[in-house]
Design a protein around this motif. Sequence first.
Motif, mmCIF file in Angstrom:
data_model
loop_
_atom_site.group_PDB
_atom_site.id
_atom_site.type_symbol
_atom_site.label_atom_id
_atom_site.label_comp_id
_atom_site.label_asym_id
_atom_site.label_seq_id
_atom_site.Cartn_x
_atom_site.Cartn_y
_atom_site.Cartn_z
ATOM 1 N N TRP A 179 27.970 13.781 -8.651
ATOM 2 C CA TRP A 179 28.405 14.221 -8.069
ATOM 3 C C TRP A 179 29.043 14.375 -6.679
ATOM 4 O O TRP A 179 28.075 14.654 -5.730
ATOM 5 C CB TRP A 179 29.615 15.178 -8.407
ATOM 6 N N LYS A 180 30.318 13.511 -6.026
ATOM 7 C CA LYS A 180 30.086 13.793 -4.518
ATOM 8 C C LYS A 180 31.126 15.011 -4.145
ATOM 9 O O LYS A 180 32.433 14.475 -4.160
ATOM 10 C CB LYS A 180 30.177 11.990 -4.209
ATOM 11 N N PHE A 181 30.557 16.045 -4.134
ATOM 12 C CA PHE A 181 31.981 16.774 -3.700
ATOM 13 C C PHE A 181 32.508 16.329 -2.691
ATOM 14 O O PHE A 181 33.857 16.814 -2.690
ATOM 15 C CB PHE A 181 31.009 18.302 -3.983
ATOM 16 N N GLY A 182 32.179 16.014 -1.203
ATOM 17 C CA GLY A 182 33.082 15.940 -0.528
ATOM 18 C C GLY A 182 33.564 14.847 0.001
ATOM 19 O O GLY A 182 35.014 15.414 0.344
ATOM 20 N N GLU A 183 33.542 13.848 -1.462
ATOM 21 C CA GLU A 183 35.086 12.674 -1.878
ATOM 22 C C GLU A 183 36.023 13.405 -2.168
ATOM 23 O O GLU A 183 37.110 13.461 -2.221
ATOM 24 C CB GLU A 183 34.323 11.638 -1.966
ATOM 25 N N ILE A 184 35.556 13.964 -3.127
ATOM 26 C CA ILE A 184 36.385 14.632 -4.429
ATOM 27 C C ILE A 184 37.553 16.006 -3.358
ATOM 28 O O ILE A 184 38.508 15.922 -3.687
ATOM 29 C CB ILE A 184 35.715 15.652 -5.121
ATOM 30 N N MET A 185 36.629 16.462 -2.505
ATOM 31 C CA MET A 185 37.555 17.229 -1.834
ATOM 32 C C MET A 185 38.568 16.530 -0.923
ATOM 33 O O MET A 185 39.975 17.179 -1.081
ATOM 34 C CB MET A 185 36.918 18.249 -0.627
ATOM 35 N N GLY A 186 37.841 15.573 -0.101
ATOM 36 C CA GLY A 186 38.794 15.059 0.456
ATOM 37 C C GLY A 186 39.776 14.633 -0.174
ATOM 38 O O GLY A 186 41.452 14.425 0.056
ATOM 39 N N SER A 187 39.861 13.978 -1.270
ATOM 40 C CA SER A 187 41.088 13.467 -2.055
ATOM 41 C C SER A 187 41.838 14.924 -3.073
ATOM 42 O O SER A 187 43.573 13.868 -2.616
ATOM 43 C CB SER A 187 40.480 12.138 -3.029
#
Length: 318
Positions: A179-187
Motif C-alpha cells: 500500500w502507498k499511504f502517501g498517495e492514498i492520503m493525497g486522494s
Amino acid sequence: MLWLHIVQYSGFFLAQITNSVLIYLILTKAEKLFGTYRHVMCTFAMYSLIYAWIEVLTQPVMHIKGPCFIVFMDSPLKYHSWIGNMITCKYSLKLVYTEHFRPELLAKIEGFKLTYIFIPCIVCFVLWFEFVYYGMANTVEKQIYMKEELENYYEEDSERVAFIAPMYWSIGKNGEKIWKFGEIMGSTGCVCIIAVCFSTIVICATNIYLTMKSVNCHMSARTLELNHQLFLTLTFQTLLPFIMMYSPVGLLITLPLFEVYVGSIANFVPASLAVYPSLEPLIAMICIKDFRKTILCSSWRKISPRVTAYITSSSAIL
C-alpha cells in the motif's frame, strides 16, 4: 478521442460566449439589483473563462486501470511536463459561492472586506494543489504500469506525456499488496475538499431558505421576488456542479480503490468538466428576471425588423 476533443473545443467556445454575456449583464444591469455582490458574480464569471482556457490548453484524457487512474494531457503542450499539474488545479476554485447570497454576511463585508470571502477558496486551492503535486506525482513506476494501456488505447507514450496519477498499491515479489499511504492520503484529502465544498453549499442553502422564510413578512414584494430569483439560481448552481463536477471527480478518485476497471469510459469525466463552464452562466441568465428580459428583448429587436419587413412586403404584393 475525436468526440472528446469536439466536446472540449465546443465547451470552450460556448463558455467564452455565455460567460462574456453574463459579465456584460452584471456590469450593465446588476448594480441596482445586487450592489456589492455584483463584484463577486463578475469574479466567478471571469474565473469560468479562465477555467475554460485551462481546459482547452490541457485537453485532459483520463483512464483507470487497477489501483491507478491517470490524467494525461493531449494538447500540443503535452510533452512539456512543467505544465502537467495545471490540469489538477482547476477543480477547486468553484467553491462556496453560495455563501455570498447571505444578506447578513454581505452587510459585514462591504468594500475591501469583500475580498475576505475568497480566503476559503484560496485555502482549498492551495491544499488541492499540494495533495495532487505530492500524492499523484509522475513516477517511473507509474509510467511502466500504464505504458501498455496508453499505447493500446491512445497510441501515447507514458514516458513522454505529462500526467498525474495516484497509484494506491503495487504488487510485491511474492504477490502481496504494498500500500502507498502517501498517495492514498493525497486522494483522501481531495475527496475531503470535495465533501467540504458541497457540504458548505448545502448548509448555506438551507440557512438561506430558513432565513428567507422567517423574514418574508418584513420584506417588500420587490425584495421577495429578487430573493426568490437568487434562491432559484442558487439551487440550480448547487445541483449542476454536484452532477457535473463533484460526483464524477469523486468517483474517479475512489473507483481504483475497489479495482473497478473503467478504462477509457473515464473520459466521460473530462467531457463533463469541459461542458460545465458554458452551462453555469445560463442559470443566472435564465433565473434572474432582469437578465432574462434583457436577452429576450435584444433577441426580439433583431428579429422584429425582419418580421416587419416581411409583413410589409407581403401586404404590398397582396
